[in-house]
Write a protein that holds these residues in place. Structure first.
Motif, mmCIF file in Angstrom:
data_model
loop_
_atom_site.group_PDB
_atom_site.id
_atom_site.type_symbol
_atom_site.label_atom_id
_atom_site.label_comp_id
_atom_site.label_asym_id
_atom_site.label_seq_id
_atom_site.Cartn_x
_atom_site.Cartn_y
_atom_site.Cartn_z
ATOM 1 N N THR A 161 0.834 -1.202 0.000
ATOM 2 C CA THR A 161 0.000 0.000 0.000
ATOM 3 C C THR A 161 0.874 1.259 0.000
ATOM 4 O O THR A 161 2.075 1.212 0.286
ATOM 5 C CB THR A 161 -0.919 0.053 1.235
ATOM 6 O OG1 THR A 161 -0.112 0.149 2.403
ATOM 7 C CG2 THR A 161 -1.831 -1.159 1.309
ATOM 8 N N TYR A 162 0.216 2.340 -0.278
ATOM 9 C CA TYR A 162 0.845 3.681 -0.296
ATOM 10 C C TYR A 162 1.477 3.986 1.056
ATOM 11 O O TYR A 162 2.625 4.431 1.137
ATOM 12 C CB TYR A 162 -0.271 4.649 -0.630
ATOM 13 C CG TYR A 162 -0.012 6.115 -0.834
ATOM 14 C CD1 TYR A 162 0.182 6.635 -2.122
ATOM 15 C CD2 TYR A 162 -0.071 7.025 0.221
ATOM 16 C CE1 TYR A 162 0.308 8.002 -2.331
ATOM 17 C CE2 TYR A 162 0.058 8.387 0.022
ATOM 18 C CZ TYR A 162 0.248 8.879 -1.262
ATOM 19 O OH TYR A 162 0.353 10.233 -1.471
ATOM 20 N N PRO A 217 1.667 4.230 -4.837
ATOM 21 C CA PRO A 217 2.645 3.680 -3.893
ATOM 22 C C PRO A 217 4.073 3.755 -4.438
ATOM 23 O O PRO A 217 5.006 4.083 -3.698
ATOM 24 C CB PRO A 217 2.175 2.227 -3.719
ATOM 25 C CG PRO A 217 0.707 2.272 -3.986
ATOM 26 C CD PRO A 217 0.540 3.295 -5.070
ATOM 27 N N LYS A 274 -4.426 3.531 1.582
ATOM 28 C CA LYS A 274 -4.745 2.108 1.522
ATOM 29 C C LYS A 274 -4.686 1.514 0.113
ATOM 30 O O LYS A 274 -4.885 0.315 -0.056
ATOM 31 C CB LYS A 274 -6.132 1.856 2.139
ATOM 32 C CG LYS A 274 -6.095 2.009 3.656
ATOM 33 C CD LYS A 274 -7.447 1.804 4.293
ATOM 34 C CE LYS A 274 -7.351 2.041 5.792
ATOM 35 N NZ LYS A 274 -8.661 2.271 6.407
ATOM 36 N N LYS A 327 -3.199 -0.117 -3.221
ATOM 37 C CA LYS A 327 -2.045 -0.988 -3.419
ATOM 38 C C LYS A 327 -1.447 -0.776 -4.802
ATOM 39 O O LYS A 327 -2.145 -0.407 -5.751
ATOM 40 C CB LYS A 327 -2.466 -2.454 -3.296
ATOM 41 C CG LYS A 327 -2.488 -2.945 -1.865
ATOM 42 C CD LYS A 327 -2.588 -4.469 -1.827
ATOM 43 C CE LYS A 327 -2.071 -4.971 -0.488
ATOM 44 N NZ LYS A 327 -1.942 -6.426 -0.471
#
Lengths: 328, 335
Positions: free
Chosen positions: A5-6, A151, A178, A180
């Motif tokens: 995730t980021y 991300p 959140k 990805k």
């Protein structure tokens, strides 16, 4: 490639830079055992101890000042402002000190630090926890302003920002934390001031920042089904701005839509529009430049009102469709 | 020395005889010269302005020379300085080259900041002078970072942070002194109380007798000294710096002094009386040290002339220096 995730990408960038460079330390509110309000620094205090992950009192001017003073004397601090809204309490230190020290001192000092902060709406946090204030900083020579939308960029841009010798305002987005995406495990840099063609296309250019890049990508998928081929450009660094890829794209497509979450009035889109209008790309425009931005209101609490306060995928689709349909 | 952090502190009285013996008359005669150089710099600055040879504004520290010289003398090589807009004196006392200062004041390329900073922003980073500040209280949060940096590097350096009575009422003061206190940072906070924040007298701006009493709120030591007594300033700042070096954290030192001139060049001084100014001028900090040293009038005059000659030479250097080239206007924004 592995997907994370980021927010994990941000944490990995911090972990890897702190492991490699002892002059990097973190400072901010609730970043230690709490792990940061959004979890960006979770676990780092266990890895690096409280000398390098420093929890502060609620003192945003103090956090900014601590970054400046440590940066002036040999460190590369990474500060966290819990919500971008609260950076208003740091403005004097950032705008009048950090941005100007090098210039005022005749180029004889440098202030290398990063101040991370999550901006944006969509979490029901209402008017004082949902601001998108990036353009305040874009107006200040001496600062750099970075806004990752994926991300991959979050990690690469954060590493590059920490290594940069200037004060960098690093604007994250709460709703992006959140998402990805593919992120290499090793260290890498995404150079600052390099705009990125996220999606090549031929009919229409969309220039978008932060979460609007993700929304523009979704819009582009829908528009593709209608036979409209959209090119998306993410400036990634808003200041200093690399406008070449934007101008080149406009020359190619002849139509441009600029999208950001911040209030449209005096927003970053105005600068992009002006640069296009002032350049030779203007001659290639086949339709007026269009902008989508936040409504001219504070972010409302009510879920439906909040949703409609900033551009959504359907707004981008509609605006782009109308623009694509315009004939010279 | 035990300093009270109780609500009613008293003005600290140094042992003059002992300090004179310890420092030696030769060094103290140097201080008379240093204070005179500051005064001559300020008088020349005012003169150049009056003759239209500088533009902008300036904030003169005439009458406050003992704070600059006493505090700087109490610090060691390698220590850091952050100071304020009325900062010519601090910068000179820190050991800066008066020629490069004058060149900066006149906006010349040879100045400390290549003519980009001017009167309010003189820094000398090579000597760890991290700069004067045009924003009241602007340097105080930066001291937190410098203090953290020293602590991380585990050196015995100290950061001297000088600000005025006005800055003590900025929010940044509160945030920073608290942070410095909870982390035991090696910072000396020196509040140069010259009785007025522009036109606002301290009696109206504070409901406490001494600004140093605020130290109690942060759990740090606080002391008030006669800021026109260079030995008192020296003694208090030295003790505070030693505490910082020993890991005992920050101290708030308040030096009571007085600005003889207006706040800046636009000040008609309607907020105070001539009698009040005269009363403070009778407590001239330079004369006081000369008197303590039993200097003859002739010896004193010689020192004044020496100071003025140094300033004249600085003006000559600055006048002969080039203006910044317009082609360099964009330089120094980014590293």
């Amino acid at each position: 490639m592995r997907e994370i995730t980021y927010v994990e990408a941000i944490r990995e960038a911090l972990f890897q830079k702190m492991s490699e460079d002892e002059t990097v330390f973190l400072i901010g509110e609730d970043i230690g055992v709490y792990g940061g309000a959004f979890g960006a620094t979770a676990g780092l205090i266990q890895q690096f101890g409280e000398d390098r992950v420093i929890d502060t009192p609620i003192s945003e001017a103090g956090i900014a000042g601590a970054c400046i003073g440590a940066a002036l004397t040999g460190f590369r601090p990474v500060g966290e402002i819990q919500f971008m809204d609260f950076v208003t309490l740091s403005m004097e230190q950032l705008v009048l000190q950090a941005a100007k020290i090098r210039f005022m001192f005749g180029g004889k000092a440098k202030v290398p630090f990063v101040l991370r902060m999550p901006g944006g709406s969509g979490t029901g946090a209402a008017a004082q926890h949902s601001e998108s204030l990036e353009n305040w900083f874009v107006h200040v020579p001496g600062l750099k302003v970075v806004m990752p939308s994926t991300p991959y960029d979050a990690k690469g841009l954060l590493i590059a920002s920490i290594e940069d010798d200037n004060p960098v305002i690093f604007v994250e987005h709460k709703l992006l934390y959140k998402i990805k995406g593919p992120v290499p495990e090793e260290m890498y840099r995404v150079p600052l001031s390099q705009s990125h063609v996220v999606r090549p296309g031929k009919d229409l250019t969309i220039v978008a920042t932060s979460i609007m890049v993700q929304r523009a990508l979704q819009a582009a998928d829908q528009l593709a089904k209608e036979g409209i081929d959209v090119e998306i450009i993410d400036p990634r660094t808003l200041r200093p701005l690399d406008d070449e890829p934007i101008l080149e794209s406009v020359v190619k497509t002849g139509k441009v839509l600029i999208v950001h979450e911040a209030v449209k009035m005096a927003g970053f889109g105005g600068e992009i529009a002006a640069r296009i209008a002032e350049s030779s790309a203007f001659d290639y425009l086949e339709a007026p430049i269009r902008r989508l931005g936040g409504l001219d209101i504070p972010i409302p609490y009510n879920r439906n009102l909040e949703y409609h306060a900033v551009p959504q995928v359907e707004n981008i689709v509609e605006e782009a469709r109308n623009l694509a349909a315009l004939k010279v | 020395m035990e300093w009270t952090t109780l609500v009613e502190s008293e003005i600290f009285q140094p042992d003059h005889r002992q300090l004179i013996e310890e420092l030696g008359e030769t060094r103290l005669r140097e201080w008379v010269l240093e204070m005179n150089i500051i005064r001559a710099f300020e008088e020349k600055a005012e003169d150049l302005f009056a003759r239209g040879l500088v533009h902008g504004t300036m904030h003169l520290s005439i009458g406050q020379e003992a704070v600059a010289v006493g505090a700087s003398a109490a610090m060691e090589d390698g220590d850091y300085l952050l100071n304020h807009h009325r900062g010519h004196g601090h910068c000179l006392a820190w050991g800066s080259d008066v020629r490069l200062m004058m060149a900066e004041f006149l906006g010349k390329e040879t100045g400390y900041c290549r003519g980009r900073g001017g009167s309010m922003h003189i820094a000398n980073v090579e000597m760890n002078n991290l700069g004067a500040n045009g924003i009241v209280g602007g340097g105080i949060p930066i001291s937190v970072g410098v203090g953290l940096s020293i602590k991380k590097r585990k050196t015995r350096q100290v950061c001297l942070t000088i600000f005025g009575d006005g800055a003590a009422n900025e929010g940044a003061f509160h945030e920073s002194l608290n942070m410095a206190s909870i982390w035991d940072l090696p910072v000396v906070y020196l509040c140069e109380n010259n009785q007025y924040a522009m036109s606002m007298p301290v009696q109206k701006a504070f409901n406490i007798r001494y600004i140093s009493q605020r130290a109690a709120a942060y759990g740090i030591a606080g002391v008030t000294v006669d800021g026109n007594d260079v030995l008192a300033v020296y003694d208090a700042v030295r003790t505070a710096a030693q505490r910082a070096r020993n890991g005992e954290g920050p101290t708030l030192v308040e030096a009571l002094t007085y600005r003889w001139k207006g706040h800046s060049k636009s000040d008609r001084q309607a907020y105070r009386t001539r009698d009040e100014v005269k009363e403070w001028q009778a407590r001239d900090p330079i004369h006081r040290l000369a008197h303590l040293l039993e200097m003859s009038e002739a010896e004193y005059e010689e020192i004044v002339k020496k100071a003025q000659a140094a300033i004249e030479e600085a003006v000559e250097f600055a006048n002969a220096s080039p203006e910044p080239d317009l082609s360099t206007i964009m330089e120094g924004v980014y590293a």
